[in-house]
Scaffold this motif. Structure first.
Motif, mmCIF file in Angstrom:
data_model
loop_
_atom_site.group_PDB
_atom_site.id
_atom_site.type_symbol
_atom_site.label_atom_id
_atom_site.label_comp_id
_atom_site.label_asym_id
_atom_site.label_seq_id
_atom_site.Cartn_x
_atom_site.Cartn_y
_atom_site.Cartn_z
ATOM 1 N N LEU A 42 -13.442 -9.921 22.580
ATOM 2 C CA LEU A 42 -12.188 -9.690 21.853
ATOM 3 C C LEU A 42 -12.314 -8.443 20.966
ATOM 4 O O LEU A 42 -11.414 -7.604 20.929
ATOM 5 C CB LEU A 42 -11.818 -10.909 21.010
ATOM 6 C CG LEU A 42 -11.331 -12.128 21.776
ATOM 7 C CD1 LEU A 42 -11.182 -13.316 20.830
ATOM 8 C CD2 LEU A 42 -10.021 -11.832 22.492
ATOM 9 N N TRP A 43 -13.437 -8.331 20.253
ATOM 10 C CA TRP A 43 -13.658 -7.153 19.428
ATOM 11 C C TRP A 43 -13.696 -5.891 20.291
ATOM 12 O O TRP A 43 -13.118 -4.871 19.934
ATOM 13 C CB TRP A 43 -14.937 -7.281 18.596
ATOM 14 C CG TRP A 43 -15.358 -5.962 18.010
ATOM 15 C CD1 TRP A 43 -16.507 -5.284 18.270
ATOM 16 C CD2 TRP A 43 -14.626 -5.162 17.081
ATOM 17 N NE1 TRP A 43 -16.533 -4.105 17.571
ATOM 18 C CE2 TRP A 43 -15.393 -4.004 16.833
ATOM 19 C CE3 TRP A 43 -13.398 -5.289 16.449
ATOM 20 C CZ2 TRP A 43 -14.968 -2.986 15.973
ATOM 21 C CZ3 TRP A 43 -12.967 -4.278 15.592
ATOM 22 C CH2 TRP A 43 -13.744 -3.149 15.363
ATOM 23 N N ASN A 44 -14.349 -5.949 21.439
ATOM 24 C CA ASN A 44 -14.415 -4.774 22.312
ATOM 25 C C ASN A 44 -13.028 -4.309 22.749
ATOM 26 O O ASN A 44 -12.755 -3.101 22.789
ATOM 27 C CB ASN A 44 -15.280 -5.052 23.548
ATOM 28 C CG ASN A 44 -16.747 -5.103 23.207
ATOM 29 O OD1 ASN A 44 -17.196 -4.543 22.215
ATOM 30 N ND2 ASN A 44 -17.518 -5.798 24.036
ATOM 31 N N VAL A 45 -12.140 -5.249 23.058
ATOM 32 C CA VAL A 45 -10.771 -4.889 23.446
ATOM 33 C C VAL A 45 -10.058 -4.217 22.273
ATOM 34 O O VAL A 45 -9.422 -3.171 22.429
ATOM 35 C CB VAL A 45 -9.994 -6.127 23.937
ATOM 36 C CG1 VAL A 45 -8.504 -5.829 24.082
ATOM 37 C CG2 VAL A 45 -10.577 -6.628 25.252
ATOM 38 N N VAL A 46 -10.156 -4.807 21.092
ATOM 39 C CA VAL A 46 -9.524 -4.228 19.901
ATOM 40 C C VAL A 46 -10.130 -2.862 19.590
ATOM 41 O O VAL A 46 -9.411 -1.914 19.267
ATOM 42 C CB VAL A 46 -9.642 -5.192 18.698
ATOM 43 C CG1 VAL A 46 -9.255 -4.513 17.393
ATOM 44 C CG2 VAL A 46 -8.791 -6.426 18.943
ATOM 45 N N LEU B 67 -10.343 -7.952 9.907
ATOM 46 C CA LEU B 67 -9.766 -8.964 10.778
ATOM 47 C C LEU B 67 -10.857 -9.689 11.567
ATOM 48 O O LEU B 67 -10.738 -10.881 11.854
ATOM 49 C CB LEU B 67 -8.765 -8.299 11.727
ATOM 50 C CG LEU B 67 -7.904 -9.183 12.600
ATOM 51 C CD1 LEU B 67 -6.947 -10.018 11.741
ATOM 52 C CD2 LEU B 67 -7.104 -8.328 13.571
ATOM 53 N N PHE B 68 -11.951 -8.975 11.867
ATOM 54 C CA PHE B 68 -13.073 -9.561 12.604
ATOM 55 C C PHE B 68 -14.241 -9.935 11.688
ATOM 56 O O PHE B 68 -15.356 -10.126 12.150
ATOM 57 C CB PHE B 68 -13.518 -8.616 13.720
ATOM 58 C CG PHE B 68 -12.652 -8.709 14.939
ATOM 59 C CD1 PHE B 68 -13.003 -9.539 15.989
ATOM 60 C CD2 PHE B 68 -11.467 -8.010 15.013
ATOM 61 C CE1 PHE B 68 -12.188 -9.653 17.111
ATOM 62 C CE2 PHE B 68 -10.644 -8.105 16.125
ATOM 63 C CZ PHE B 68 -11.001 -8.926 17.176
ATOM 64 N N GLY B 69 -13.979 -10.039 10.386
ATOM 65 C CA GLY B 69 -14.959 -10.616 9.477
ATOM 66 C C GLY B 69 -15.798 -9.659 8.660
ATOM 67 O O GLY B 69 -16.655 -10.098 7.889
ATOM 68 N N TRP C 74 -21.097 -2.963 16.462
ATOM 69 C CA TRP C 74 -21.373 -3.991 17.464
ATOM 70 C C TRP C 74 -20.732 -5.321 17.108
ATOM 71 O O TRP C 74 -20.158 -5.977 17.962
ATOM 72 C CB TRP C 74 -22.882 -4.126 17.641
ATOM 73 C CG TRP C 74 -23.300 -4.920 18.825
ATOM 74 C CD1 TRP C 74 -23.359 -4.490 20.126
ATOM 75 C CD2 TRP C 74 -23.732 -6.276 18.837
ATOM 76 N NE1 TRP C 74 -23.801 -5.504 20.937
ATOM 77 C CE2 TRP C 74 -24.037 -6.615 20.166
ATOM 78 C CE3 TRP C 74 -23.896 -7.238 17.848
ATOM 79 C CZ2 TRP C 74 -24.499 -7.865 20.539
ATOM 80 C CZ3 TRP C 74 -24.353 -8.494 18.212
ATOM 81 C CH2 TRP C 74 -24.646 -8.798 19.543
ATOM 82 N N ALA C 75 -20.848 -5.749 15.845
ATOM 83 C CA ALA C 75 -20.304 -7.044 15.411
ATOM 84 C C ALA C 75 -19.774 -6.918 13.981
ATOM 85 O O ALA C 75 -20.543 -6.994 13.026
ATOM 86 C CB ALA C 75 -21.376 -8.133 15.476
ATOM 87 N N LEU D 181 -23.768 1.275 14.675
ATOM 88 C CA LEU D 181 -24.218 0.176 13.826
ATOM 89 C C LEU D 181 -24.441 -1.011 14.757
ATOM 90 O O LEU D 181 -23.517 -1.772 15.052
ATOM 91 C CB LEU D 181 -23.186 -0.147 12.745
ATOM 92 C CG LEU D 181 -22.820 0.996 11.809
ATOM 93 C CD1 LEU D 181 -21.781 0.543 10.788
ATOM 94 C CD2 LEU D 181 -24.043 1.566 11.122
ATOM 95 N N TYR D 182 -25.663 -1.126 15.261
ATOM 96 C CA TYR D 182 -26.026 -2.190 16.200
ATOM 97 C C TYR D 182 -26.471 -3.382 15.362
ATOM 98 O O TYR D 182 -27.652 -3.648 15.188
ATOM 99 C CB TYR D 182 -27.124 -1.689 17.132
ATOM 100 C CG TYR D 182 -27.458 -2.613 18.281
ATOM 101 C CD1 TYR D 182 -26.459 -3.146 19.089
ATOM 102 C CD2 TYR D 182 -28.767 -2.936 18.569
ATOM 103 C CE1 TYR D 182 -26.763 -3.982 20.152
ATOM 104 C CE2 TYR D 182 -29.092 -3.762 19.632
ATOM 105 C CZ TYR D 182 -28.077 -4.286 20.421
ATOM 106 O OH TYR D 182 -28.386 -5.118 21.475
#
Length: 189
Positions: free
Chosen positions: A24-28, A50-52, A68-69, A87-88
């Motif tokens: 989902l994050w990759n799509v955004v 939005l993704f934390g 990455w996250a 930022l891995y």
């Protein structure tokens, strides 16, 4: 988050829920983050939150920075993350106020245990203090903490924590080459 004891050649290294969240994050990221105009820092900060991600005020994350996250990212006030930065953050990456991560720099929070039978994936946090500058194409590895005011020179390799504040480090591996004059002036709104 990271599955233990799996066979990474035949099965995933992360839980199903984590893989869905990352997709989902990759799509955004591809559709909305990376394509946004350079001055739209507030928009990109909104998407990261939005993704934390936990972000301070005045954060400038440029559109070609790779995160990455987002849920493993904490940026203090007025942090700048340049285009081409990676930022891995398989584990938490914390960057203190007024710090700058220059283009092409790579903060790598994950690796593999090359001595384990299954080449086990693992992660450790990276913590940067306030007023830190990680120059262009520098590499900071997992588990590293960098003190306030440190400059990591261009293309330097940081494999150990840097505890001495307001110093300059360069080379492979990075070693102290100079002191930095402390000229910290807080910005007022």
């Amino acid at each position: 988050m990271i599955l233990q004891g799996n066979d990474p050649h035949r099965s995933p290294s992360f839980s199903f829920g984590h893989r869905v969240r990352r997709q989902l994050w990759n799509v955004v990221y591809v559709a909305l983050f990376r394509t946004s105009p350079r001055p739209f820092h507030a928009w990109r900060a909104f998407l990261l939150r939005l993704f934390g991600a936990r972000l301070g005020k005045g954060v400038h994350v440029y559109p070609r920075a790779k995160v990455w996250a987002p849920w493993n990212l904490e940026l203090g006030d007025h942090v700048g993350i340049a285009d081409g930065t990676t930022l891995y953050n398989m584990a938490m990456i914390r960057i203190g106020r007024f710090s700058v991560i220059s283009q092409g720099a790579h903060l790598c929070g994950g690796s593999h245990d090359y001595n384990s039978k299954n080449f086990q994936l693992f992660a450790k946090p990276i913590v940067l203090g306030e007023h830190v500058w990680v120059c262009a194409e520098a590499f900071v590895t997992l588990g590293v903490t960098i003190a306030d005011g440190v400059v990591v020179g261009a293309r330097a390799l940081v494999i150990k924590s840097i505890a001495q504040p307001w110093t300059v480090h360069a080379g492979h591996p990075a070693r102290q080459i100079s002191q930095r004059t402390q000229h910290v002036q807080e910005l007022t709104p």
